[in-house]
Write a protein that holds these residues in place. Structure first.
Motif, PDB file in Angstrom:
ATOM      1  N   ALA A   1     -21.675  59.559 -47.623  1.00  0.00           N
ATOM      2  CA  ALA A   1     -22.664  59.427 -48.701  1.00  0.00           C
ATOM      3  C   ALA A   1     -21.988  58.971 -49.999  1.00  0.00           C
ATOM      4  N   ALA A   2     -20.808  59.539 -50.274  1.00  0.00           N
ATOM      5  CA  ALA A   2     -20.073  59.180 -51.496  1.00  0.00           C
ATOM      6  C   ALA A   2     -19.788  57.683 -51.530  1.00  0.00           C
ATOM      7  N   ALA A   3     -19.458  57.114 -50.367  1.00  0.00           N
ATOM      8  CA  ALA A   3     -19.156  55.684 -50.318  1.00  0.00           C
ATOM      9  C   ALA A   3     -20.421  54.830 -50.323  1.00  0.00           C
ATOM     10  N   GLU A   4     -21.450  55.293 -49.617  1.00  0.00           N
ATOM     11  CA  GLU A   4     -22.658  54.468 -49.462  1.00  0.00           C
ATOM     12  C   GLU A   4     -23.452  54.299 -50.754  1.00  0.00           C
ATOM     13  N   VAL A   5     -23.406  55.298 -51.635  1.00  0.00           N
ATOM     14  CA  VAL A   5     -24.196  55.157 -52.865  1.00  0.00           C
ATOM     15  C   VAL A   5     -23.687  54.022 -53.759  1.00  0.00           C
ATOM     16  N   GLY A   6     -22.438  53.584 -53.547  1.00  0.00           N
ATOM     17  CA  GLY A   6     -21.906  52.455 -54.311  1.00  0.00           C
ATOM     18  C   GLY A   6     -22.757  51.205 -54.165  1.00  0.00           C
ATOM     19  N   PRO A   7     -22.820  50.616 -52.939  1.00  0.00           N
ATOM     20  CA  PRO A   7     -23.669  49.435 -52.767  1.00  0.00           C
ATOM     21  C   PRO A   7     -25.133  49.685 -53.130  1.00  0.00           C
ATOM     22  N   ILE A   8     -25.612  50.921 -52.927  1.00  0.00           N
ATOM     23  CA  ILE A   8     -27.018  51.205 -53.239  1.00  0.00           C
ATOM     24  C   ILE A   8     -27.306  50.980 -54.718  1.00  0.00           C
ATOM     25  N   ILE A   9     -26.521  51.624 -55.586  1.00  0.00           N
ATOM     26  CA  ILE A   9     -26.858  51.472 -57.014  1.00  0.00           C
ATOM     27  C   ILE A   9     -26.500  50.077 -57.528  1.00  0.00           C
ATOM     28  N   ALA A  10     -25.621  49.370 -56.797  1.00  0.00           N
ATOM     29  CA  ALA A  10     -25.324  47.984 -57.183  1.00  0.00           C
ATOM     30  C   ALA A  10     -26.392  47.026 -56.652  1.00  0.00           C
ATOM     31  N   GLY A  11     -27.391  47.578 -55.946  1.00  0.00           N
ATOM     32  CA  GLY A  11     -28.527  46.751 -55.519  1.00  0.00           C
ATOM     33  C   GLY A  11     -28.316  45.987 -54.214  1.00  0.00           C
ATOM     34  N   TYR A  12     -27.311  46.354 -53.433  1.00  0.00           N
ATOM     35  CA  TYR A  12     -27.074  45.678 -52.159  1.00  0.00           C
ATOM     36  C   TYR A  12     -27.902  46.294 -51.033  1.00  0.00           C
ATOM     37  N   GLY A  13     -27.975  45.567 -49.916  1.00  0.00           N
ATOM     38  CA  GLY A  13     -28.855  45.968 -48.808  1.00  0.00           C
ATOM     39  C   GLY A  13     -28.135  46.649 -47.659  1.00  0.00           C
ATOM     40  N   GLU A  14     -28.828  46.682 -46.524  1.00  0.00           N
ATOM     41  CA  GLU A  14     -28.392  47.459 -45.375  1.00  0.00           C
ATOM     42  C   GLU A  14     -26.998  47.073 -44.876  1.00  0.00           C
ATOM     43  N   LYS A  15     -26.661  45.775 -44.889  1.00  0.00           N
ATOM     44  CA  LYS A  15     -25.375  45.345 -44.341  1.00  0.00           C
ATOM     45  C   LYS A  15     -24.214  45.998 -45.114  1.00  0.00           C
ATOM     46  N   GLU A  16     -24.276  45.915 -46.422  1.00  0.00           N
ATOM     47  CA  GLU A  16     -23.218  46.478 -47.240  1.00  0.00           C
ATOM     48  C   GLU A  16     -23.246  48.018 -47.198  1.00  0.00           C
ATOM     49  N   ARG A  17     -24.459  48.548 -47.185  1.00  0.00           N
ATOM     50  CA  ARG A  17     -24.583  50.013 -47.098  1.00  0.00           C
ATOM     51  C   ARG A  17     -23.942  50.520 -45.809  1.00  0.00           C
ATOM     52  N   GLN A  18     -24.234  49.811 -44.723  1.00  0.00           N
ATOM     53  CA  GLN A  18     -23.699  50.216 -43.429  1.00  0.00           C
ATOM     54  C   GLN A  18     -22.162  50.168 -43.431  1.00  0.00           C
ATOM     55  N   ALA A  19     -21.616  49.112 -44.018  1.00  0.00           N
ATOM     56  CA  ALA A  19     -20.152  48.963 -44.063  1.00  0.00           C
ATOM     57  C   ALA A  19     -19.521  50.165 -44.767  1.00  0.00           C
ATOM     58  N   LEU A  20     -20.061  50.510 -45.927  1.00  0.00           N
ATOM     59  CA  LEU A  20     -19.467  51.616 -46.691  1.00  0.00           C
ATOM     60  C   LEU A  20     -19.757  52.964 -46.048  1.00  0.00           C
ATOM     61  N   ARG A  21     -20.922  53.058 -45.423  1.00  0.00           N
ATOM     62  CA  ARG A  21     -21.272  54.303 -44.714  1.00  0.00           C
ATOM     63  C   ARG A  21     -20.276  54.539 -43.576  1.00  0.00           C
ATOM     64  N   HIS A  22     -20.018  53.490 -42.792  1.00  0.00           N
ATOM     65  CA  HIS A  22     -19.071  53.629 -41.682  1.00  0.00           C
ATOM     66  C   HIS A  22     -17.660  53.895 -42.193  1.00  0.00           C
ATOM     67  N   TYR A  23     -17.287  53.183 -43.242  1.00  0.00           N
ATOM     68  CA  TYR A  23     -15.983  53.431 -43.858  1.00  0.00           C
ATOM     69  C   TYR A  23     -15.854  54.908 -44.223  1.00  0.00           C
ATOM     70  N   GLY A  24     -16.848  55.446 -44.920  1.00  0.00           N
ATOM     71  CA  GLY A  24     -16.796  56.836 -45.384  1.00  0.00           C
ATOM     72  C   GLY A  24     -16.750  57.829 -44.230  1.00  0.00           C
ATOM     73  N   THR A  25     -17.602  57.595 -43.238  1.00  0.00           N
ATOM     74  CA  THR A  25     -17.633  58.496 -42.082  1.00  0.00           C
ATOM     75  C   THR A  25     -16.275  58.530 -41.391  1.00  0.00           C
ATOM     76  N   SER A  26     -15.715  57.350 -41.122  1.00  0.00           N
ATOM     77  CA  SER A  26     -14.452  57.277 -40.383  1.00  0.00           C
ATOM     78  C   SER A  26     -13.310  57.872 -41.201  1.00  0.00           C
ATOM     79  N   LEU A  27     -13.299  57.568 -42.488  1.00  0.00           N
ATOM     80  CA  LEU A  27     -12.263  58.143 -43.351  1.00  0.00           C
ATOM     81  C   LEU A  27     -12.377  59.670 -43.365  1.00  0.00           C
ATOM     82  N   GLY A  28     -13.598  60.174 -43.417  1.00  0.00           N
ATOM     83  CA  GLY A  28     -13.821  61.619 -43.434  1.00  0.00           C
ATOM     84  C   GLY A  28     -13.315  62.293 -42.158  1.00  0.00           C
ATOM     85  N   LEU A  29     -13.587  61.661 -41.025  1.00  0.00           N
ATOM     86  CA  LEU A  29     -13.116  62.207 -39.751  1.00  0.00           C
ATOM     87  C   LEU A  29     -11.587  62.236 -39.727  1.00  0.00           C
ATOM     88  N   ALA A  30     -10.970  61.116 -40.131  1.00  0.00           N
ATOM     89  CA  ALA A  30      -9.507  61.041 -40.157  1.00  0.00           C
ATOM     90  C   ALA A  30      -8.942  62.122 -41.076  1.00  0.00           C
TER      91      ALA A  30
END
Lengths: 338, 338
Positions: free
Chosen positions: A191-220
């Motif tokens: 969530a911390a990563a995904e809100v970045g593209p959201i408030i910058a006005g980007y769509g699902e593709k960018e949101r998904q990228a940051l969401r996956h980045y955040g999830t994977s980083l969190g697991l690691a």
């Protein structure tokens, strides 16, 4: 700040958190001001308890993710400051409640709030910080950001209950455990990563990228934490080695050691984690078994796998100093373990 | 439902909650369905703990306020169902955390969740319900409603900490105490009522009317609760008489008795509430002193004053069955005390 930089950068060729710190430096100053302002209250106990935890030297990785992620997409407003602060408050509230749930005495090398002010204060100040977090999120005026963070709050709590229910059950599988840490740790990173593209006005593709980045980083991050609990020492870890062991927590190194152990070893794990025979001698034996079965190595291998996933998630994005910093911090999180 | 109606309506000329129940009946059925759905989780312990509390027979006054308030302003959408459910979840989460903070064994005549599942479960399931509450609020897609409820969440927690800090201090003044209950009880009543005009699209004048109504009703409700704790009996109260006394809580009847007592009496109050000499004999003596100083009567008088304020707050609104029900429930809340 200089000292922190140096301690984080052991050698020039080693991955470091420094680039992330540098690109978020001026924003983080504003976050720190907002943290102090929003943890303030006429009720003295509130700033006392929250400052105890807030000033006790966490790296503030989560709010830095929000700041860097917003900047990565060219965000120029001030909403990311509030969201980053809200993310840190959500994290702090979770820590306060966790300490009560786990009966923890120490965190980051100092006494936990509940040891000083009691369980009551930890529960209630946690609730207060959560309330303040939601107030800040509302002020940013983005329904999508709110939705992502509110979702994370519910998932984190669900993950904590899941872990409580799984506690002391050595039959927990690797998959079940990944579900737990996905909820209790990775959801907030995500969530911390995904809100970045959201408030910058980007769509699902960018949101998904940051969401996956955040999830994977969190697991690691969490898997490395699990390994550190059996491998570090109290000083460099900031918590007591063996905390998880003494609390009967079933984490990845334990799950791997249990599956790979013979009947005598399985009996040992049951005795120590389910029945609480967990003195220093038992801890030393647990560490010996982990070495023998390569449980810590394989936990780090799993962390490295998720780290690679995090890296891949950012593949499609154009090069920038924000992207570079977010990539480097993955390796930093993993190499904490030496 | 029929049984509940009858038990709430002792005589035809007595104020009753029945009109409020009747006008919100079909909406409350939807709220009850949503409560069950949103308290659901694959993690078994979550529905177990939440159903224990949810099904234990609270009157659901707060969600009914939201429903009636929305209908009062002609709202025809479905957002009020989610907001009412969110309000009930916020309340339930507070109760779960309160029981941990107060070490309570009994609530509404049955064992508290923490006695059955432990403090850990109460803390974490409370967090989960709060997360679910915010998810539902977000779904309604009204920033103003979200803002009012998020604010209430922060204020409630602040009030709880305030009460914790004031606990066992007999020097707490009437004004300080009103501040505490304003935060810990009246804030949620106020928010529950104010979101009605908000989602119906009304402005500050109507919002203020319902906000004041909710605040005043909440204050009256809490003061009556305080009196009941020294005056009712375990059965009709649904909690143990003397709970507040045994927990060393400083409430309005105690504050009045302390101020009005001589030195011997002041010493008694200190011994029982600050030092914990609070056996049945001490409770009986406390009740005798309250009678002597008219402390319960005057607490009810104060409740009646706030009840009148609640009534006045609705003065400017056109007559309707919703308004009538909201007016009648004020007197119902006060006359619980017999």
């Amino acid at each position: 700040m200089v000292a922190e930089k140096n301690s984080n950068k052991k050698a020039d060729n080693q991955a470091s958190i420094t680039p992330l710190i540098n690109i978020t430096k001026s924003d983080m100053e504003k976050v720190n001001e907002l943290i102090i302002a929003m943890a303030g209250s006429d009720v003295e106990m509130i700033p006392e308890v929250s400052n105890h935890l807030i000033s006790s030297g966490g790296k503030r990785l989560r709010p830095m993710l929000t700041l860097a992620s917003a900047r990565l997409f060219g965000y120029e407003g001030s909403g990311h400051i509030k969201l980053a602060t809200a993310v840190e408050f959500m994290h702090t509230a979770t820590l306060l409640h966790d300490d009560v749930v786990d009966d923890s005495d120490m965190r980051r090398g100092t006494s936990t709030a509940r040891m000083i002010w009691g369980n009551e204060a930890s529960v209630l100040v946690g609730d207060f910080l959560l309330g303040q977090a939601f107030k800040m999120m509302v002020e940013v005026n983005s329904m999508d950001a709110l939705s992502v963070l509110a979702n994370a709050a519910a998932i984190i709590a669900e993950g904590e209950v899941m872990q409580l229910a799984a506690a002391k059950h050595l039959t927990t599988t690797e998959d079940e455990y990944l579900k737990v840490i996905n909820a209790k740790t990775a959801a907030l990173f995500s969530a911390a990563a995904e809100v970045g593209p959201i408030i910058a006005g980007y769509g699902e593709k960018e949101r998904q990228a940051l969401r996956h980045y955040g999830t994977s980083l969190g697991l690691a991050f969490q898997l490395v934490d699990d390994a550190l609990d059996y491998g570090g020492n109290s000083k460099n870890l900031g918590k007591n080695t063996g905390d998880d062991f003494r609390e009967g927590k079933i984490t990845m190194p334990v799950i791997l050691s249990y599956i790979r152990g013979d009947e005598t070893e399985k009996a040992f794990w049951k005795q120590s984690l389910e029945d609480g025979k967990n003195d220093d001698e038992a801890l030393a034996h647990a560490q010996k078994l982990m070495k023998q079965h390569h449980s810590l190595e394989d936990t780090i291998k799993a962390a490295r796998h998720h780290g690679n996933e995090a890296l891949k998630a950012l593949d499609g994005l154009a090069p920038s100093k924000e992207k570079a910093a977010l990539c480097e911090v993955i390796e930093f999180c993993i190499s904490r373990v030496n």
